[in-house]
Design a protein around this motif. Sequence first.
Motif, PDB file in Angstrom:
ATOM      1  N   ASN A  42       0.841  -1.191   0.000  1.00  0.00           N
ATOM      2  CA  ASN A  42       0.000   0.000   0.000  1.00  0.00           C
ATOM      3  C   ASN A  42       0.874   1.237   0.000  1.00  0.00           C
ATOM      4  OD1 ASN A  42      -2.740  -0.153  -0.257  1.00  0.00           O
ATOM      5  ND2 ASN A  42      -3.170  -0.331   1.908  1.00  0.00           N
TER       6      ASN A  42
ATOM      7  N   ARG B 192      -4.743   6.367  -0.413  1.00  0.00           N
ATOM      8  CA  ARG B 192      -4.077   5.312  -1.148  1.00  0.00           C
ATOM      9  C   ARG B 192      -3.978   5.651  -2.628  1.00  0.00           C
ATOM     10  NH1 ARG B 192      -5.420   1.217  -4.289  1.00  0.00           N
ATOM     11  NH2 ARG B 192      -7.672   1.340  -3.976  1.00  0.00           N
TER      12      ARG B 192
ATOM     13  N   PHE C  37      -7.271  -1.219   0.188  1.00  0.00           N
ATOM     14  CA  PHE C  37      -6.395  -2.265  -0.344  1.00  0.00           C
ATOM     15  C   PHE C  37      -6.442  -2.300  -1.866  1.00  0.00           C
ATOM     16  CE2 PHE C  37      -7.683  -3.844   3.883  1.00  0.00           C
ATOM     17  CZ  PHE C  37      -6.433  -3.776   4.484  1.00  0.00           C
ATOM     18  N   PRO C  38      -5.289  -2.197  -2.496  1.00  0.00           N
ATOM     19  CA  PRO C  38      -5.250  -2.088  -3.945  1.00  0.00           C
ATOM     20  C   PRO C  38      -5.460  -3.397  -4.679  1.00  0.00           C
ATOM     21  CG  PRO C  38      -3.032  -2.022  -3.052  1.00  0.00           C
ATOM     22  CD  PRO C  38      -3.972  -2.055  -1.885  1.00  0.00           C
TER      23      PRO C  38
END
Lengths: 91, 244
Positions: A58, A65, B166-167
Amino acid sequence: MKILIKPLAELSDSLVERSFEFPDGLSVGMVLRELGRHNQPFRQALFDEQDRVKGFINVLVNGKRLDMTQESDLPLHDGDELSLFSYVAGG
Amino acid sequence: MDRYRRQLDLWGVEGQEALRRACVVIAGCGGLGSVVATYLACAGVGFLRLVDFDRVDPSNLNRQFLHWPEDIGKQKCISFKEKIAALNQEIAVEAVSSVIQDDLAEEIIGDADLIVDALDNFSTRFILNNAAVKKNIPLIHGAVQGFSGQVATILPGRSACLRCMFPDTPLVKDFPIAGATCGVIGSIQATEAIKYITGQGECLVNRILLWRGEIGSFDVVPVRRNPSCAICSTLCGDAKESKP
């Protein structure tokens, strides 16, 4: 420009949190590569074999993000905080 | 009430009544689920719905302490229900043997007050996250691997959701897990659930807690809602104004 780099979880093994001085106008991707250029363990922890940030890392700029597949060109500014951490999936 | 006497000073009769009225879905009857279900049952949460499609395997026994050697081969949700129902006979426990998939997730979570993510993979977590956001039900995320883990509380419409945080879906592999890591992370998830239901303290909202057992270190990282999140910017129902 001064950027606070906060490597957390496993990434803190290879780089300790502190402020770094970078030339103005560098992007997130450029800053991470610059850090990796001087720190092989950090580079190995952060980048995959294709030199992309690993999918389970991340990257947050001031708490937001980034999708590093599309936003690695985002320019950083003096005083920005760049947090990095890996996450886990089991239960 | 005598069995709750040692906790009433923390949240009072009113808080205890909120726990008794609460319906909590625990998604995953494994290592995290063992800890969360145990503490929520002991605390007096009135209705627990325990969800898992899987059966007990010998390799589960190092950490999934609600499953015992004689349970091997049994449905995990049934094994959980037997232990939890015996632990506190004043609460209702429901076992749901089902895979959490797109067309079933909303039905499984129903009209719960709270969902605890005790799953073991991100593909299913993202399905659960979508359903929680759509039905505006708070979700307490937890995950573990080795000596490490993480916890975050998601309040749909008011905080970052799992997709904001969360990617990607980490590669699934047969990674090790220390049983005690489930104890640390599951206990924090149970604490979050109790705080949310009783209105005590401050939940890990827009913050993610990272635990590294190898060095005995916690970090708490601020996270922000993504205004263009594909999930919570479009699916979110009306924000709940009050706690159960």
